[in-house]
Design a protein around this motif. Sequence first.
Motif, PDB file in Angstrom:
ATOM      1  N   PRO A 143      32.896  21.609   0.249  1.00  0.00           N
ATOM      2  CA  PRO A 143      33.419  22.801   0.935  1.00  0.00           C
ATOM      3  C   PRO A 143      32.868  22.928   2.358  1.00  0.00           C
ATOM      4  O   PRO A 143      31.778  22.454   2.649  1.00  0.00           O
ATOM      5  N   SER A 144      33.640  23.549   3.209  1.00  0.00           N
ATOM      6  CA  SER A 144      33.208  23.783   4.594  1.00  0.00           C
ATOM      7  C   SER A 144      34.084  24.874   5.193  1.00  0.00           C
ATOM      8  O   SER A 144      35.292  24.889   4.972  1.00  0.00           O
ATOM      9  N   THR A 145      33.478  25.765   5.940  1.00  0.00           N
ATOM     10  CA  THR A 145      34.248  26.733   6.736  1.00  0.00           C
ATOM     11  C   THR A 145      34.172  26.342   8.206  1.00  0.00           C
ATOM     12  O   THR A 145      35.179  26.072   8.861  1.00  0.00           O
ATOM     13  N   ARG A 146      32.947  26.281   8.742  1.00  0.00           N
ATOM     14  CA  ARG A 146      32.745  26.072  10.165  1.00  0.00           C
ATOM     15  C   ARG A 146      33.145  24.669  10.632  1.00  0.00           C
ATOM     16  O   ARG A 146      33.909  24.509  11.593  1.00  0.00           O
TER      17      ARG A 146
ATOM     18  N   ARG B 231      33.194  14.505   5.531  1.00  0.00           N
ATOM     19  CA  ARG B 231      32.072  15.201   4.872  1.00  0.00           C
ATOM     20  C   ARG B 231      32.027  14.715   3.438  1.00  0.00           C
ATOM     21  O   ARG B 231      33.056  14.693   2.750  1.00  0.00           O
TER      22      ARG B 231
ATOM     23  N   GLN C 138      26.240  19.297  13.997  1.00  0.00           N
ATOM     24  CA  GLN C 138      25.512  20.563  13.843  1.00  0.00           C
ATOM     25  C   GLN C 138      24.288  20.565  14.773  1.00  0.00           C
ATOM     26  O   GLN C 138      24.037  21.553  15.475  1.00  0.00           O
TER      27      GLN C 138
ATOM     28  N   GLY D  61      24.499  28.329   8.837  1.00  0.00           N
ATOM     29  CA  GLY D  61      25.532  28.855   7.961  1.00  0.00           C
ATOM     30  C   GLY D  61      25.893  27.834   6.886  1.00  0.00           C
ATOM     31  O   GLY D  61      25.670  26.635   7.084  1.00  0.00           O
ATOM     32  N   PRO D  62      26.450  28.257   5.767  1.00  0.00           N
ATOM     33  CA  PRO D  62      26.608  29.660   5.384  1.00  0.00           C
ATOM     34  C   PRO D  62      25.261  30.289   5.007  1.00  0.00           C
ATOM     35  O   PRO D  62      24.394  29.594   4.501  1.00  0.00           O
TER      36      PRO D  62
HETATM   37  N1   CP Z   1      27.010  24.560   9.157  1.00  0.00           N
HETATM   38  C1   CP Z   1      27.996  24.025   8.393  1.00  0.00           C
HETATM   39  O1   CP Z   1      28.094  22.803   8.240  1.00  0.00           O
HETATM   40  O2   CP Z   1      28.850  24.937   7.849  1.00  0.00           O
HETATM   41  P1   CP Z   1      30.095  24.579   6.921  1.00  0.00           P
HETATM   42  O3   CP Z   1      29.545  24.035   5.626  1.00  0.00           O
HETATM   43  O4   CP Z   1      30.847  25.859   6.729  1.00  0.00           O
HETATM   44  O5   CP Z   1      30.896  23.534   7.611  1.00  0.00           O
END
Ligand code: CP
Length: 365
Positions: free
Chosen positions: A72-75, A125, A156, A285-286
């Motif tokens: 999972p990932s948002t950013r 990822r 990051q 984050g998160p």
């Molecule tokens: N910092 C980071 O990698 O966030 P995500 O998991 O939301 O991509």
Amino acid sequence: MRKKIDKEEQRTDERAPTGLARKDLLGIRELTSAEIVHVLDTAETFRDISQREIKKVPTLRGRTVINLFFEPSTRTRTSFELAGKRLSADTINISASTSSVTKGETLLDTARNLEAMSPDFIVLRHPSAGAAHALARICRAAGINAGDGAHEHPTQALLDALTIRQHKERIEGLEVAILGDVLHSRVARSNLHLLTKLGARVRLAGPGPLVPPELATLVAGGAVRTAHRIEEAVEDADVVMVLRIQRERQTSAFFPSLREYAVHYGLTRKRLSAARPDAIVMHPGPMNRGIEIASDVADGTRSLILDQVANGLAVRMAVLYLLAGGSALAQAQTRAEASGAAEQRRDKANKNAAQLALLEPVPAG
Ligand code: CP
């Protein structure tokens, strides 16, 4: 003695190549300090594009970016997608749950099949350390590591460095505290490499089993040390970086309970008060609010957590642009020359106009 960073190395040399002289971005460990600074300088340029009314430039028109996310990932996923779109590339997102991985296809077979469709970039990822390296070895497309297990998360660290540089105007000489689950953190590993390459000193602190002393030897030169207590690491720090507790990577109980973690290791206002008065607070984050970071710290005036997210977009635009190498620039220069702009060939300043033209908004229509 730790290598003194050459001031010249910290500036982008006029003679430096426009692109990165490498096919892939897999980790910070293998980058030179000059390459890191080149990415940061380029990201500064791209940051402005997101403030424009029309947030799109033609730089990577005709290129294809595949975001292949097995976690999972948002950013990261969103910003790679937006970065591609704002550079006019075609972007495609694939997640493990909707791919043929669920039918038993391996990562490398998935990569080979995607490669058959001639993408220019594959952003990966994956929960396994080394997955991005394995993919990059078999693909012609540029491979970008968007986080591989507990190994590295290079973009990051780059966005963190851009955020620090923006607020502190330097990285060399800063004292950076990294707190929490360092053992399982790819963010911490990438940051350790980047921050020490650019001349910062790093203190690591958290529960003993999550911050083994050997972590200090990950980079040579004595720029990293481990501390027993959070308070010790935070004292007089310029930057306080809090890590997420990665329960999904913890195979045994490293601390008794989340409540105890918050009590002993959470960054509270009281603990933060030991840092320098102008210290900044960061978190990749998160966040687990109320556990590794108190809400009033996360939302406080020193917090740069959302600046980090904004800078993530600029850094990912820069990485795509630089990995595309001189070729995008060369095409623009060829177009400029073919259009008969003779002055552009004579005047060194105008020669850069081709590059700047790539950053002009996409014309309407
Ligand atoms: N910092 C980071 O990698 O966030 P995500 O998991 O939301 O991509």
